[in-house]
Design an enzyme around this catalytic site. Structure first.
Site, mmCIF file in Angstrom:
data_model
loop_
_atom_site.group_PDB
_atom_site.id
_atom_site.type_symbol
_atom_site.label_atom_id
_atom_site.label_comp_id
_atom_site.label_asym_id
_atom_site.label_seq_id
_atom_site.Cartn_x
_atom_site.Cartn_y
_atom_site.Cartn_z
ATOM 1 N N GLY A 184 12.202 83.143 73.716
ATOM 2 C CA GLY A 184 11.856 82.785 71.802
ATOM 3 C C GLY A 184 10.278 81.929 71.999
ATOM 4 O O GLY A 184 10.578 81.077 71.349
ATOM 5 N N THR A 185 9.752 82.746 72.185
ATOM 6 C CA THR A 185 8.023 81.744 72.138
ATOM 7 C C THR A 185 7.406 82.571 73.357
ATOM 8 O O THR A 185 7.088 83.443 73.605
ATOM 9 C CB THR A 185 8.508 80.486 73.474
ATOM 10 O OG1 THR A 185 6.642 80.209 72.802
ATOM 11 C CG2 THR A 185 8.544 81.181 74.757
ATOM 12 N N THR A 186 5.697 81.389 73.720
ATOM 13 C CA THR A 186 4.872 82.175 74.349
ATOM 14 C C THR A 186 4.159 81.794 74.739
ATOM 15 O O THR A 186 3.655 81.106 73.929
ATOM 16 C CB THR A 186 3.723 83.255 72.806
ATOM 17 O OG1 THR A 186 4.215 84.145 72.513
ATOM 18 C CG2 THR A 186 2.867 84.327 74.168
ATOM 19 N N LYS A 238 4.960 72.827 73.914
ATOM 20 C CA LYS A 238 4.735 73.766 75.532
ATOM 21 C C LYS A 238 4.098 73.254 76.189
ATOM 22 O O LYS A 238 4.947 74.127 77.546
ATOM 23 C CB LYS A 238 4.991 74.360 74.462
ATOM 24 C CG LYS A 238 6.138 74.837 73.649
ATOM 25 C CD LYS A 238 6.556 76.115 73.064
ATOM 26 C CE LYS A 238 7.564 76.676 71.781
ATOM 27 N NZ LYS A 238 7.214 77.984 71.644
#
Length: 217
Positions: free
Chosen positions: A21-23, A54
């Site tokens: 769930g991220t990029t 992040k």
């Protein structure tokens, strides 16, 4: 074997989903490493936090993008900072990006049956720019450009179209930011904005970009 009927030698599919769930994006150009990541933290389909950092730094010239379980990431980050500073104080051989990435991949591999649920890009500048992609099982690959997370198919398409090793550091920052912003538009688990950093032999320079407000430096 009796007594081991409930033992799973591999993590469950539900746990693996936590990683997606991220990029995050990384790329290497002539004189710099670029790291970029979105700012949304999700718990399933719930947006748990809109302003998560992040990208973290082990020192001024070595950074990591983080994705996965927050508790595991906090532990890994603090552990690697301690290892880095211990080696500096001990006066051992210079601490390189590859040596840190190799140390971390050994830790992840040793714990593969009870894994740290993380996906990490580690990039930095020692004698040259280096970028490594590490997964929770301890696999490590050196990359020239890479995207990870749920928005990676979209981000990777942007990188494929625009990447060249001859890009300047600022051009590479723009490309990385554009890759993550494209993922924000198409991936529901990626959102809010982008932090992008350029790491060179002089240190790092960071920018924050948001689609709905003025860019913050």
């Amino acid at each position: 074997m009796e007594g081991f009927g409930e033992f799973e030698s591999r993590p469950s599919k539900d746990k693996i989903k936590i990683l997606k769930g991220t990029t995050t994006v990384g790329l290497v150009v002539k004189d710099a490493v670029i790291l970029a990541a979105d700012r949304r933290a999700s718990a399933g389909f719930f947006v748990a936090n809109k302003m998560v950092r992040k990208i973290v730094y082990i020192d001024d010239r070595i950074g990591m993008t983080t994705a996965g379980s927050v508790a595991d990431l906090q532990f890994i980050y603090n552990y690697m900072k301690n290892i880095y500073h211990y080696n500096l104080i001990s006066g051992n051989r210079p601490v390189t990006v590859k040596s840190l990435a190799t140390y971390l991949t050994n830790i992840l591999s040793q714990n593969k049956y009870f894994p740290y649920l993380v996906q990490i890009l580690m990039g930095g500048y020692d004698t040259q720019p280096r970028l490594f992609n590490l997964d929770y099982l301890g696999d490590m690959t050196e990359e020239t450009y890479v995207a990870t997370g749920s928005g990676s198919p979209v981000a990777m398409g942007v990188l494929e179209d625009g990447y060249s090793p001859d890009l300047t550091g600022d051009q590479a920052m723009d490309l990385a930011a554009r890759a993550v912003m494209s993922a924000i538009k198409r991936d529901s688990f990626t959102g809010t904005g982008v932090i992008v950093t350029k790491i060179t032999k002089e240190g790092h320079v960071e920018r924050e970009i948001y689609p709905n407000r003025k860019e913050a430096m």
